[in-house]
Motif scaffolding. Sequence first.
Motif, PDB file in Angstrom:
ATOM      1  N   SER A   1     -18.175   2.999 -46.420  1.00  3.91           N
ATOM      2  CA  SER A   1     -17.962   1.725 -47.138  1.00  3.91           C
ATOM      3  C   SER A   1     -18.481   0.582 -46.271  1.00  3.91           C
ATOM      4  CB  SER A   1     -16.477   1.549 -47.466  1.00  3.91           C
ATOM      5  OG  SER A   1     -16.003   2.672 -48.160  1.00  3.91           O
TER       6      SER A   1
ATOM      7  N   ASP B   1      -5.638  10.802 -48.267  1.00  8.49           N
ATOM      8  CA  ASP B   1      -5.961   9.997 -49.454  1.00  8.49           C
ATOM      9  C   ASP B   1      -4.663   9.384 -49.960  1.00  8.49           C
ATOM     10  OD1 ASP B   1      -8.550  10.214 -51.715  1.00  8.49           O
ATOM     11  OD2 ASP B   1      -6.672   9.267 -52.327  1.00  8.49           O
TER      12      ASP B   1
ATOM     13  N   ILE C   1     -17.700  11.500 -52.574  1.00  6.85           N
ATOM     14  CA  ILE C   1     -18.464  11.772 -51.347  1.00  6.85           C
ATOM     15  C   ILE C   1     -17.768  12.839 -50.512  1.00  6.85           C
ATOM     16  CG2 ILE C   1     -19.185  10.759 -49.128  1.00  6.85           C
ATOM     17  CD1 ILE C   1     -19.908   8.215 -50.597  1.00  6.85           C
TER      18      ILE C   1
ATOM     19  N   ASN D   1     -23.217  -1.364 -50.700  1.00  6.29           N
ATOM     20  CA  ASN D   1     -23.376  -0.667 -49.417  1.00  6.29           C
ATOM     21  C   ASN D   1     -24.825  -0.641 -48.948  1.00  6.29           C
ATOM     22  OD1 ASN D   1     -20.591   0.333 -48.895  1.00  6.29           O
ATOM     23  ND2 ASN D   1     -20.919   1.124 -50.955  1.00  6.29           N
TER      24      ASN D   1
ATOM     25  N   ARG E   1      -5.397  14.693 -54.336  1.00  7.59           N
ATOM     26  CA  ARG E   1      -6.828  14.814 -53.986  1.00  7.59           C
ATOM     27  C   ARG E   1      -6.981  15.388 -52.582  1.00  7.59           C
ATOM     28  NH1 ARG E   1     -10.569  10.076 -56.323  1.00  7.59           N
ATOM     29  NH2 ARG E   1     -10.165  10.497 -58.484  1.00  7.59           N
TER      30      ARG E   1
ATOM     31  N   THR F   1     -21.783   6.074 -57.270  1.00 10.24           N
ATOM     32  CA  THR F   1     -22.218   6.667 -56.003  1.00 10.24           C
ATOM     33  C   THR F   1     -23.386   7.615 -56.224  1.00 10.24           C
ATOM     34  OG1 THR F   1     -20.094   6.439 -54.904  1.00 10.24           O
ATOM     35  CG2 THR F   1     -21.436   8.280 -54.193  1.00 10.24           C
TER      36      THR F   1
END
Length: 254
Positions: free
Chosen positions: A91, A33, A11, A177, A38, A231
């Motif tokens: 989340s 992160d 995302i 979610n 990342r 996702t």
Amino acid sequence: MKVGIIGCGAIANIITTSIVPENNGIEIAYFFDKDIERAENLASFAGGVAALDFDEMVDNVDLVVECASPASVKHFAPKILKKGCDMIVMSIGAFMDIDFYHEIEKIAKDNNAKVHLPSGAIVGLDGIKAVAKFGLKEVNLVTRKSPKSLGKNIDEEEILFEGKASEAVKEFPLNINVAATISIACQRDIDVKIIVDPNVDRNVHEITARGDFGEFKTTTMNYPCAANPKTSMLAALSAIRLLKSFNETICVGM
Ligand SMILES: NC(=O)c1ccc[n+]([C@@H]2O[C@H](COP(=O)([O-])OP(=O)(O)OC[C@H]3O[C@@H](n4cnc5c(N)ncnc54)[C@H](O)[C@@H]3O)[C@@H](O)[C@H]2O)c1
């Protein structure tokens, strides 16, 4: 508006690669992160900072976008909101813990901060919000995903779960979610069915709502993100739209 991101996965990548080139008053300045590489990758694309110090990030932004995990919401949201910093939370399953929901609501109120929950991977949340207190009698969600999206190895359709959203969140914390978002929007524990289906290559969500207003049904057939098949692309796009809405004078369909 200065923004920090927690969780630099699927995302966050879509948000960053969409927002940064537009240069439209939203500066994604910090990336955090647990996998620093990342964070560094996205920071280098955006010309921002890969944050080693979480507090430094929160002290220097107006808003934090969480796209990491329900556990990260529980850990970081109180600290962020206590500093008066707004949040977008992806989340959303974290808020199915009612005590936590009320704790966050109080901290945000006390510190004049706001928590934004995007509509995520579904359409129809506008309607559910509108009718929630006006004779809404029934809401249910049927989610259908491929074995890959649900991390299953099966070759026949199977109902994995049927019950209330509050129970589903315990068994499928990373896939719940949508059910959590609907439940929070209409303030009730909605009925959920989760089906694993080897014949679909999309993440499909069917919502049915009935009540004094009449009835509506929505079907969202999402392409999964390449980087994370759990996702849906639409989840990231809804966060992008929400971010942009903060700079708009006339807001439609919120
Ligand atoms: N609201 C919705 O409709 C919706 C839709 C899809 C996904 N989601 C949720 O959004 C979140 C992100 O999804 P994604 O597809 O980008 O996931 P992803 O797995 O691709 O990326 C998550 C990133 O967060 C990092 N991370 C996890 N826990 C962390 C922590 N405690 N501290 C710092 N970094 C942490 C991971 O290292 C990873 O880089 C997930 O919780 C997912 O369930 C919500």
